[in-house]
Motif scaffolding. Structure first.
Motif, PDB file in Angstrom:
ATOM      1  N   ALA A 171      31.071  35.139  35.109  1.00 26.44           N
ATOM      2  CA  ALA A 171      30.510  34.193  35.781  1.00 26.44           C
ATOM      3  C   ALA A 171      29.379  33.687  35.432  1.00 26.44           C
ATOM      4  CB  ALA A 171      30.241  34.952  37.139  1.00 26.44           C
ATOM      5  N   GLU A 172      28.640  33.877  34.197  1.00 21.20           N
ATOM      6  CA  GLU A 172      27.362  33.478  33.987  1.00 21.20           C
ATOM      7  C   GLU A 172      27.731  32.345  32.893  1.00 21.20           C
ATOM      8  OE1 GLU A 172      26.395  37.575  34.718  1.00 21.20           O
ATOM      9  OE2 GLU A 172      28.028  36.706  33.738  1.00 21.20           O
ATOM     10  N   VAL A 173      28.838  32.145  32.271  1.00 25.98           N
ATOM     11  CA  VAL A 173      28.987  31.209  31.157  1.00 25.98           C
ATOM     12  C   VAL A 173      30.469  30.454  31.705  1.00 25.98           C
ATOM     13  CG1 VAL A 173      29.626  30.902  28.844  1.00 25.98           C
ATOM     14  CG2 VAL A 173      27.844  32.835  29.716  1.00 25.98           C
ATOM     15  N   THR A 174      31.406  31.013  31.926  1.00 25.71           N
ATOM     16  CA  THR A 174      32.926  30.399  31.917  1.00 25.71           C
ATOM     17  C   THR A 174      32.914  29.341  32.808  1.00 25.71           C
ATOM     18  OG1 THR A 174      33.684  32.647  31.327  1.00 25.71           O
ATOM     19  CG2 THR A 174      35.341  30.820  31.977  1.00 25.71           C
ATOM     20  N   PRO A 175      32.424  29.422  33.963  1.00 26.32           N
ATOM     21  CA  PRO A 175      32.428  28.039  35.046  1.00 26.32           C
ATOM     22  C   PRO A 175      31.731  26.781  34.067  1.00 26.32           C
ATOM     23  CG  PRO A 175      31.714  29.980  36.187  1.00 26.32           C
ATOM     24  CD  PRO A 175      31.744  30.461  34.779  1.00 26.32           C
ATOM     25  N   TRP A 176      30.525  27.203  33.350  1.00 29.15           N
ATOM     26  CA  TRP A 176      29.847  26.151  32.543  1.00 29.15           C
ATOM     27  C   TRP A 176      30.609  25.274  31.671  1.00 29.15           C
ATOM     28  CZ3 TRP A 176      28.681  25.489  27.525  1.00 29.15           C
ATOM     29  CH2 TRP A 176      27.699  24.450  27.379  1.00 29.15           C
TER      30      TRP A 176
ATOM     31  N   HIS B 213      33.096  31.403  22.246  1.00 31.16           N
ATOM     32  CA  HIS B 213      33.067  32.361  22.844  1.00 31.16           C
ATOM     33  C   HIS B 213      32.613  32.155  24.244  1.00 31.16           C
ATOM     34  CE1 HIS B 213      33.767  34.317  18.860  1.00 31.16           C
ATOM     35  NE2 HIS B 213      34.401  35.183  19.523  1.00 31.16           N
ATOM     36  N   ASP B 214      32.968  32.584  25.308  1.00 28.67           N
ATOM     37  CA  ASP B 214      32.278  32.266  26.633  1.00 28.67           C
ATOM     38  C   ASP B 214      31.722  33.651  26.906  1.00 28.67           C
ATOM     39  OD1 ASP B 214      35.134  32.950  26.886  1.00 28.67           O
ATOM     40  OD2 ASP B 214      34.850  32.429  28.932  1.00 28.67           O
ATOM     41  N   SER B 215      30.552  34.072  26.406  1.00 28.86           N
ATOM     42  CA  SER B 215      29.990  35.036  26.490  1.00 28.86           C
ATOM     43  C   SER B 215      28.403  34.963  26.540  1.00 28.86           C
ATOM     44  CB  SER B 215      30.254  36.308  25.470  1.00 28.86           C
ATOM     45  OG  SER B 215      29.577  35.821  24.064  1.00 28.86           O
ATOM     46  N   LEU B 216      27.757  35.961  27.294  1.00 26.36           N
ATOM     47  CA  LEU B 216      26.231  36.169  27.129  1.00 26.36           C
ATOM     48  C   LEU B 216      25.547  35.703  25.809  1.00 26.36           C
ATOM     49  CD1 LEU B 216      25.632  38.426  30.106  1.00 26.36           C
ATOM     50  CD2 LEU B 216      25.304  36.024  30.202  1.00 26.36           C
ATOM     51  N   LYS B 217      26.272  36.571  24.689  1.00 28.26           N
ATOM     52  CA  LYS B 217      25.869  36.498  23.569  1.00 28.26           C
ATOM     53  C   LYS B 217      25.882  35.265  22.984  1.00 28.26           C
ATOM     54  CE  LYS B 217      26.817  38.832  19.098  1.00 28.26           C
ATOM     55  NZ  LYS B 217      27.601  40.039  18.263  1.00 28.26           N
ATOM     56  N   THR B 218      26.660  34.276  23.377  1.00 25.90           N
ATOM     57  CA  THR B 218      26.733  33.008  22.454  1.00 25.90           C
ATOM     58  C   THR B 218      26.168  31.980  23.376  1.00 25.90           C
ATOM     59  OG1 THR B 218      29.103  32.597  23.579  1.00 25.90           O
ATOM     60  CG2 THR B 218      28.743  33.877  21.544  1.00 25.90           C
ATOM     61  N   ILE B 219      25.927  32.135  24.626  1.00 30.03           N
ATOM     62  CA  ILE B 219      25.464  30.850  25.619  1.00 30.03           C
ATOM     63  C   ILE B 219      24.525  30.029  24.958  1.00 30.03           C
ATOM     64  CG2 ILE B 219      24.177  32.416  26.901  1.00 30.03           C
ATOM     65  CD1 ILE B 219      26.320  28.989  27.955  1.00 30.03           C
ATOM     66  N   ASP B 220      23.505  30.453  24.216  1.00 30.03           N
ATOM     67  CA  ASP B 220      22.268  29.616  23.766  1.00 30.03           C
ATOM     68  C   ASP B 220      22.891  28.677  22.806  1.00 30.03           C
ATOM     69  OD1 ASP B 220      19.479  29.255  23.481  1.00 30.03           O
ATOM     70  OD2 ASP B 220      19.882  30.143  21.448  1.00 30.03           O
ATOM     71  N   LYS B 221      23.920  29.090  21.817  1.00 35.33           N
ATOM     72  CA  LYS B 221      24.174  28.171  20.863  1.00 35.33           C
ATOM     73  C   LYS B 221      25.176  27.279  21.662  1.00 35.33           C
ATOM     74  CE  LYS B 221      23.848  30.554  16.583  1.00 35.33           C
ATOM     75  NZ  LYS B 221      23.245  31.922  17.041  1.00 35.33           N
ATOM     76  N   LEU B 222      26.006  28.029  22.599  1.00 35.89           N
ATOM     77  CA  LEU B 222      27.112  27.076  23.253  1.00 35.89           C
ATOM     78  C   LEU B 222      26.656  26.019  24.059  1.00 35.89           C
ATOM     79  CD1 LEU B 222      30.306  27.512  22.876  1.00 35.89           C
ATOM     80  CD2 LEU B 222      30.109  28.657  25.268  1.00 35.89           C
TER      81      LEU B 222
ATOM     82  N   SER C  27      23.930  35.780  15.116  1.00 44.16           N
ATOM     83  CA  SER C  27      22.592  35.564  15.458  1.00 44.16           C
ATOM     84  C   SER C  27      21.947  35.089  14.027  1.00 44.16           C
ATOM     85  CB  SER C  27      22.096  36.870  15.879  1.00 44.16           C
ATOM     86  OG  SER C  27      22.170  38.146  14.900  1.00 44.16           O
ATOM     87  N   ASN C  28      22.499  34.981  12.917  1.00 44.52           N
ATOM     88  CA  ASN C  28      21.897  34.835  11.962  1.00 44.52           C
ATOM     89  C   ASN C  28      21.915  33.288  11.443  1.00 44.52           C
ATOM     90  OD1 ASN C  28      20.779  37.374  11.231  1.00 44.52           O
ATOM     91  ND2 ASN C  28      22.944  38.049  10.485  1.00 44.52           N
ATOM     92  N   ILE C  29      22.433  32.658  12.203  1.00 35.90           N
ATOM     93  CA  ILE C  29      22.932  31.061  12.061  1.00 35.90           C
ATOM     94  C   ILE C  29      22.200  30.442  13.026  1.00 35.90           C
ATOM     95  CG2 ILE C  29      24.973  31.550  10.720  1.00 35.90           C
ATOM     96  CD1 ILE C  29      26.447  30.091  12.809  1.00 35.90           C
ATOM     97  N   SER C  30      21.775  29.098  12.837  1.00 36.46           N
ATOM     98  CA  SER C  30      21.125  28.079  13.961  1.00 36.46           C
ATOM     99  C   SER C  30      22.362  27.260  14.375  1.00 36.46           C
ATOM    100  CB  SER C  30      20.418  27.156  12.975  1.00 36.46           C
ATOM    101  OG  SER C  30      21.102  26.469  12.114  1.00 36.46           O
ATOM    102  N   LYS C  31      21.773  26.976  15.577  1.00 38.43           N
ATOM    103  CA  LYS C  31      22.592  26.067  16.261  1.00 38.43           C
ATOM    104  C   LYS C  31      23.441  24.984  15.458  1.00 38.43           C
ATOM    105  CE  LYS C  31      19.843  26.765  20.614  1.00 38.43           C
ATOM    106  NZ  LYS C  31      19.151  26.083  21.598  1.00 38.43           N
ATOM    107  N   GLN C  32      22.369  24.237  14.559  1.00 43.46           N
ATOM    108  CA  GLN C  32      22.973  23.126  13.819  1.00 43.46           C
ATOM    109  C   GLN C  32      24.038  23.593  12.898  1.00 43.46           C
ATOM    110  OE1 GLN C  32      22.149  19.829  14.029  1.00 43.46           O
ATOM    111  NE2 GLN C  32      23.766  19.704  12.568  1.00 43.46           N
TER     112      GLN C  32
END
Length: 217
Positions: free
Chosen positions: A38-43, A172-181, A148-153
């Motif tokens: 619910a936290e990522v997929t709808p976005w 990935h539509d997951s909490l682990k990836t949402i910051d980059k996504l 987690s070792n690579i940047s958004k860029q």
């Protein structure tokens, strides 16, 4: 350690896996693993809709059970669905029989026979069995959104530098990836849309009835 761009020699070792959709024209195939949540997929669905983009979601069965409304949103939005085992199992670390049961449990919940193994890891014996019943979809490009070792860029560059006609790209539509996504996905969509690309679904190769036979076996 992972390879951003899947080398041709690896694809040649597993020719029965789907690595890309070559010959499909000016299309990109975005795929999303590990949801729905619910936290990522709808976005993600909202971002895709801005560009009339379709994608393929390889869903974990347990998440389908936990988030049925989100899963229904994927179906109603016209996206493709594949399975990703019920509990995100690593095939290399799991005995064959429990792995097959876990795959089938997830397959009962999705409308296609598309399957992607978590981590891309399957034993040869597992692959040989599963190929009788499923289209095993791998990828052309790993975005690295999980790293987690690579940047958004860097994540963005992985996609923009390597994607080409027919590429299957993993997010990935997951909490682990949402910051980059949240940063990378809108830029990827705009970049390729501006270049005239369409975003299409990975097409299943067999009839879904075969999945139903397996599910009731």
């Amino acid at each position: 350690m992972y390879l951003v761009k899947t080398p041709a020699f690896i694809r040649s070792l597993f020719p029965n896996f789907v690595w890309n959709m070559n010959g499909s024209g000016k299309k990109i195939y975005l795929t999303f693993d590990d949801g729905p949540i619910a936290e990522v997929t709808p976005w993600v669905v909202e971002q895709l809709a801005i560009y009339n983009a379709k994608a393929t979601f390889f869903c974990v069965g347990d998440n389908i059970i936990k988030h049925p409304d989100v899963f229904q949103q994927l179906l109603e939005s016209g996206h493709q669905i594949g399975s990703h085992t019920f509990n995100h199992l690593n095939g290399w670390m799991t005995d064959n029989l429990p792995y097959f049961h876990n795959v089938r449990h997830a397959a009962n919940l999705v409308p296609t026979n598309l399957f992607r193994p978590p981590y891309g890891k399957l034993k040869p014996s597992q692959a040989n069995f599963l190929l009788r019943h499923y289209d095993i979809v791998m990828w052309d490009i790993l975005s690295g959104d999980f790293d987690s070792n690579i940047s958004k860029q860097q994540c963005l560059d992985h996609v923009l530098d390597y994607a080409q006609d027919g590429s299957i790209i993993v997010f990935h539509d997951s909490l682990k990836t949402i910051d980059k996504l949240e940063t990378v996905l809108p830029i990827v969509l705009k970049h390729f849309a501006d270049q005239g690309y369409q975003f299409d679904i990975v097409q299943k190769q067999r009839v879904s009835a075969e999945l139903q036979v397996l599910a009731t076996a």
